[in-house]
Motif scaffolding. Structure first.
Motif, PDB file in Angstrom:
ATOM      1  N   GLU A 308      -7.428   7.484  -4.663  1.00 47.04           N
ATOM      2  CA  GLU A 308      -5.997   7.676  -4.381  1.00 47.04           C
ATOM      3  C   GLU A 308      -5.468   6.535  -3.632  1.00 47.04           C
ATOM      4  O   GLU A 308      -4.397   5.965  -3.653  1.00 47.04           O
ATOM      5  N   HIS A 309      -6.474   5.866  -2.897  1.00 42.80           N
ATOM      6  CA  HIS A 309      -6.160   4.554  -2.158  1.00 42.80           C
ATOM      7  C   HIS A 309      -5.884   3.282  -3.081  1.00 42.80           C
ATOM      8  O   HIS A 309      -4.994   2.536  -2.979  1.00 42.80           O
ATOM      9  N   LYS A 312      -2.521   3.184  -5.029  1.00 39.41           N
ATOM     10  CA  LYS A 312      -1.437   2.616  -4.352  1.00 39.41           C
ATOM     11  C   LYS A 312      -1.429   1.066  -4.062  1.00 39.41           C
ATOM     12  O   LYS A 312      -0.469   0.631  -3.744  1.00 39.41           O
TER      13      LYS A 312
END
Length: 338
Positions: A308-309, A312
């Motif tokens: 998820e990091h 981004k």
């Protein structure tokens, strides 16, 4: 929800009802056992999910599978995705029996597909994050092939590249320098064979564990060869390794393309191989994911958090290759005027 055999209920509930508590917490239901029947209470949608989950766990128990936290969470995930039909694929055949009598099996759908690919193809690439069983299952398949006399020896290798370290900084002779890099392969072999049997086969030359550089100039016939941590091979090393394959051999290449420890100017041989080899018959590329992690539940959560990091993060700008010339600098001419 009727249940035929009480031992299946005991297996599904787990020690101190640990497994069923996970089902209750994750799906917001209450499960009780009354006279060989399971009663599930909660919102209608959650009750349906819980029933499908327990049915899946009972089917695993009926086939002799040991039900643990990893099984429970994985079945819940499949049910939530509407993929409960895949549950039957999990409890596959035993790949190998360890030195302690423990059966080694695929625990997820991805692992089952990976093991099937190893059995059916000459070369298999297993790509995935830490904890997905890439190396362990490959070693199990290698030991099984050796015990069945399908190959004469097992060769395990990996590049001696790690983050921030070089062989020259480690104490001792060459063998003690490379041993730390090969330790995960030793551990898997010790688990499958036991230390005494491992040492016996090592002395006979039936097992070889060595850095990738030792493979140059050899042709490997009738061997089961595993290249581990292949994301840290250069393109030249990968090509060299792939051209070592001889008659009657089987190859498994494992790696995690998110953990490349090569210098920034070097291309990973594994990433290139995935592109170059994807359309060749008898070569299979298997991609494992966080869903196939069979270590501590936190490992799966850590992998998901990093994924998820990374989504981004801004995408890197394309790198323009250097011409090899020294950069030119502009200098301001000093004025002679007073």
């Amino acid at each position: 929800m009727p249940v035929d055999r009480m031992e299946q209920i005991i297996s599904v509930f787990g020690s101190f009802d640990r497994n069923i508590h996970i089902v209750e917490t994750e799906l917001s239901v209450k499960v009780t056992d009354r006279e060989a029947e399971l009663h599930i209470t909660g919102e209608a949608e959650n009750v349906i999910l819980a029933e499908k989950t327990i049915q899946g766990l009972l089917s695993l128990a009926a086939r002799g599978e040991n039900i643990d936290e990893q099984n429970v969470r994985y079945i819940i995930k499949l049910v939530r995705e509407g993929a409960e039909s895949k549950i039957d694929k999990i409890a596959g055949d035993v790949i190998c029996i360890t030195s302690k009598g423990k059966p080694v099996k695929a625990k997820t759908v991805g692992q089952k597909e990976y093991v099937d690919a190893i059995m059916k193809n000459t070369i298999t690439l297993g790509i995935g994050p830490a904890g997905t069983g890439k190396t362990y299952l490959a070693v199990a398949a290698a030991v099984a092939s050796f015990r069945n006399k399908e190959v004469n020896r097992i060769i395990l290798t990996r590049p001696a590249v790690e983050a921030g370290e070089r062989l020259g900084f480690l104490p001792g002779d060459l063998q003690s320098k490379v041993d730390p890099y090969l330790r995960p392969l030793y551990d898997a072999l010790f688990d499958m064979l036991g230390t005494e049997t491992y040492n016996k086969y090592l002395e006979r030359g039936n097992i070889e564990v060595a850095p990738l550089a030792y493979m140059r100039g050899r042709t490997l016939d009738d061997s089961f060869i595993i290249l581990d941590e292949a994301q840290n091979t250069s393109r030249e090393q990968m090509k060299m390794f792939l051209t070592r394959i001889g008659f009657g051999s089987k190859v498994v290449i494992t790696g995690d393309v998110t953990q490349i420890d090569l210098p920034g100017d070097k291309q990973s041989g594994l990433k290139e191989a995935m592109r170059v080899l994807k359309n060749i018959n008898d070569i299979k590329i298997c991609r494992l994911s966080g869903e196939d992690v069979v270590r501590h539940v936190l490992v799966q959560k850590i992998i998901e958090a990093y994924e998820e990091h990374d989504k981004k993060l801004p995408k890197p700008t394309p790198h323009t290759p250097s011409s090899g010339k020294a950069p030119q600098r502009a200098y301001k001419r000093k004025s002679n005027e007073a």
